[in-house]
Design a protein around this motif. Structure first.
Motif, mmCIF file in Angstrom:
data_model
loop_
_atom_site.group_PDB
_atom_site.id
_atom_site.type_symbol
_atom_site.label_atom_id
_atom_site.label_comp_id
_atom_site.label_asym_id
_atom_site.label_seq_id
_atom_site.Cartn_x
_atom_site.Cartn_y
_atom_site.Cartn_z
ATOM 1 N N TYR A 281 65.811 15.805 78.937
ATOM 2 C CA TYR A 281 66.133 16.259 77.584
ATOM 3 C C TYR A 281 65.294 17.468 77.217
ATOM 4 N N GLY A 282 65.694 18.150 76.144
ATOM 5 C CA GLY A 282 64.987 19.326 75.687
ATOM 6 C C GLY A 282 63.899 18.967 74.692
ATOM 7 N N GLY B 136 60.596 10.569 83.498
ATOM 8 C CA GLY B 136 59.716 10.034 84.533
ATOM 9 C C GLY B 136 58.835 11.070 85.198
ATOM 10 N N LYS B 137 58.920 12.330 84.759
ATOM 11 C CA LYS B 137 58.120 13.401 85.333
ATOM 12 C C LYS B 137 57.240 14.032 84.256
ATOM 13 N N GLU B 138 56.213 14.748 84.695
ATOM 14 C CA GLU B 138 55.353 15.463 83.756
ATOM 15 C C GLU B 138 56.039 16.744 83.291
ATOM 16 N N LYS B 139 55.516 17.300 82.198
ATOM 17 C CA LYS B 139 56.058 18.535 81.633
ATOM 18 C C LYS B 139 56.126 19.649 82.675
ATOM 19 N N GLU B 140 55.167 19.666 83.599
ATOM 20 C CA GLU B 140 55.066 20.748 84.580
ATOM 21 C C GLU B 140 56.180 20.735 85.621
ATOM 22 N N HIS B 141 56.957 19.657 85.666
ATOM 23 C CA HIS B 141 58.037 19.560 86.663
ATOM 24 C C HIS B 141 59.229 20.400 86.194
ATOM 25 N N GLN B 142 59.284 21.651 86.646
ATOM 26 C CA GLN B 142 60.320 22.582 86.206
ATOM 27 C C GLN B 142 61.040 23.270 87.368
ATOM 28 N N ILE B 143 60.636 22.967 88.590
ATOM 29 C CA ILE B 143 61.199 23.641 89.766
ATOM 30 C C ILE B 143 61.358 22.621 90.894
ATOM 31 N N VAL C 5 65.986 17.000 71.967
ATOM 32 C CA VAL C 5 67.447 16.918 72.027
ATOM 33 C C VAL C 5 67.848 16.077 73.222
ATOM 34 N N TRP C 6 68.433 14.931 72.930
ATOM 35 C CA TRP C 6 69.045 14.093 73.958
ATOM 36 C C TRP C 6 70.534 14.440 74.006
ATOM 37 N N LYS D 163 62.289 18.379 79.636
ATOM 38 C CA LYS D 163 61.486 17.228 80.030
ATOM 39 C C LYS D 163 62.307 16.309 80.932
ATOM 40 N N SER D 164 61.950 16.274 82.205
ATOM 41 C CA SER D 164 62.610 15.372 83.150
ATOM 42 C C SER D 164 62.087 13.950 82.946
#
Length: 489
Positions: free
Chosen positions: A361-362, A379-386, A128-129, A376-377
């Motif tokens: 995006y989601g 330019g970042k990996e999936k693990e970037h959540q904090i 989802v964008w 999903k940020s």
């Protein structure tokens, strides 16, 4: 921000007149007189063989194909398209990324040819964008060089052949319709079929009523409300941006035509089915509570949402929205609304939205009738959540603060001091420290100086000791996925 506040204040002043929208837009039990030549017919086939039971609509009435795949429909005089609800098990065809499931009334030929998938579609992925909101050629370059390639990389992270489709939750552009082509180019990079909903910045504003406000959007993307199926999930898109016929004024509102159509649509969906519904303006947010407002901002939530909730009540529903440029979850019973952070962040003026959520995006992974997801940020990996801030931050000076932007109440957020688990962090409503640094004040950001940080619920704090050397934040989401972030003090 002052311009935005003035705009919202002017919208709010309309509240008395619009607080009971059904009084203005009364339910229509019968529509316009039927035209003599309004009967249309066609066939839905797979390799020449008719497909029975496929819903076909003109946006007002829904019929289903017979055992030979044929249909007849007495179309409404106002109808602009004949389109179908694609059944599960069939490919999503697209042109330059834009999903194809409709034919303009002017086409005259209302036959649809579908192609069976070569695999089961109970397992699939969708993204989802929300709010690409491109206004300038520089914005267009950003979406082409940042968001588009990020989606290509995401697709490559899944096994070859994974079924992936996209949904854009509106504000594709920022009133500059010439840039629709750049949006199309950005999504076509990944060769993923995208379904679109209309946002308030995708509307024609030179028309006299809302009925005409989706003209350019429809020319580019087809109907503004529709449905389709993939696997065990029923997907719906609705148009909840209601143009007031003057200036740039709009409210979040679902017309009777759409609600009546939605009731028909769901009559073909078994009770208890998982329904994923996308619209632009959230049906609800926490802003009224966070800011202690007496009334909802009717430009930022759907004023007649209770009518929608009643229709969705027999289903496990997920409502996916955008518009706000912040990320939020609202869970009530079997209804879960996810308000998405923006692809453009703070209108392409900084790397984060004004609640500190990174532009992104989601991503949703579907197995049967169950959904799991992550943010999903770009330019970042999936693990970037904090994101973690040291004690010098401006949100809570002296304390360590964490922004866990995809948080909902089922998450668990703990912390360690120098490797030793200390317990649960304290959740609070406040402003993200990065957003404060980037956006607070009348002169920044330079590109959009009206942008200001806002209150959000997905912030947490801890009080490390005076001798602490490091803090690690451990966040576990509702699916058991664990994310960590560490900061040296």
């Amino acid at each position: 921000m002052e311009k935005r506040r003035s705009f919202l204040k002017s919208i709010a002043l309309l509240g008395t007149a619009l607080s009971v929208p059904t009084a203005l837009f009364a339910e229509r039990k019968s529509f316009s007189p039927v035209l003599k030549d309004a009967m249309v017919s066609g066939k839905v086939t797979d390799q020449g063989k008719g497909i029975p039971g496929v819903p076909v609509t003109d946006g007002f009435t829904i019929v289903t194909t017979d055992h030979q795949g044929s249909f007849e429909l007495q179309r409404d005089p106002r109808s602009e398209f004949i389109y179908l609800t694609k059944p599960s098990g069939y490919e999503f065809t697209h042109q330059s990324g834009i999903a194809q499931f409709y034919k303009p009334i002017a086409a005259g030929d209302y036959n649809f040819s579908l192609k069976k998938l070569g695999k089961d579609d109970d397992e699939h992925v969708f993204v989802v964008w929300a709010d690409p909101q491109i206004q300038t050629d520089a914005d267009a370059q950003n979406i082409l060089t940042q968001a588009g390639p990020d989606l290509v990389k995401l697709k490559a992270s899944y096994p070859t052949g994974t079924l992936i489709h996209g949904i854009c939750a509106g504000d594709i552009v920022w009133d500059q319709f010439r840039l629709f082509k750049d949006y199309k180019n950005s999504i076509s990079q990944s060769d993923i079929p995208f379904f679109q909903v209309i946002g308030n910045h995708d509307m024609d504003l030179d028309v006299r009523t809302d009925d005409l406000s989706a003209r350019t959007f429809k020319q580019n993307f087809g109907p503004s409300y529709y449905s389709y199926n993939r696997g065990k999930i029923h997907y719906i898109a609705l148009d909840d941006v209601f143009f007031l016929g003057t200036g740039r004024r709009y409210i979040g509102y679902l017309t009777e035509n759409q609600l009546h159509w939605l009731e028909q649509d769901l009559s073909h969906v078994p009770l208890g089915t998982t329904v994923v519904l996308t619209l632009h303006i959230p049906t609800n947010t926490g802003q009224k509570r966070r800011y202690g407002l007496k009334e909802d901002d009717i430009a930022n939530v759907v004023s007649n949402r209770e009518q929608l909730y009643q229709i969705l009540k027999p289903y496990q529903s997920y409502i996916l929205s955008g518009h706000t440029h912040f990320n939020e979850h609202i869970v009530e019973g079997n209804r879960h609304e996810i308000v998405h952070g923006a692809i453009c962040g703070a209108w392409w003026s900084g790397p984060v939205c004004y609640d500190g959520t990174p532009k992104g995006y989601g991503v949703y992974e579907v197995k049967g009738n169950q959904l799991s997801w992550y943010y999903k940020s770009i330019g970042k990996e999936k693990e970037h959540q904090i994101r973690v801030y040291d004690r010098g931050n401006k949100a809570r000076p002296g304390q360590v603060v964490a922004n866990v932007w995809n948080w909902d109440a089922s998450w668990e957020v703990k912390w360690k001091e120098d490797g030793v688990l200390k317990g649960t962090m304290t959740q609070f409503s406040g402003k993200d420290p990065m957003a404060i640094d980037l956006y607070e004040g009348a002169v920044k950001p330079q590109e959009q100086p009206w942008v200001e940080p806002i209150l959000t619920d997905h912030l947490f704090y801890a009080n490390p000791s005076t001798v602490a050397k490091s803090v690690e934040v451990i966040a576990t989401d509702r699916f058991g996925q664990v994310f960590t972030a560490r900061i040296d003090l």
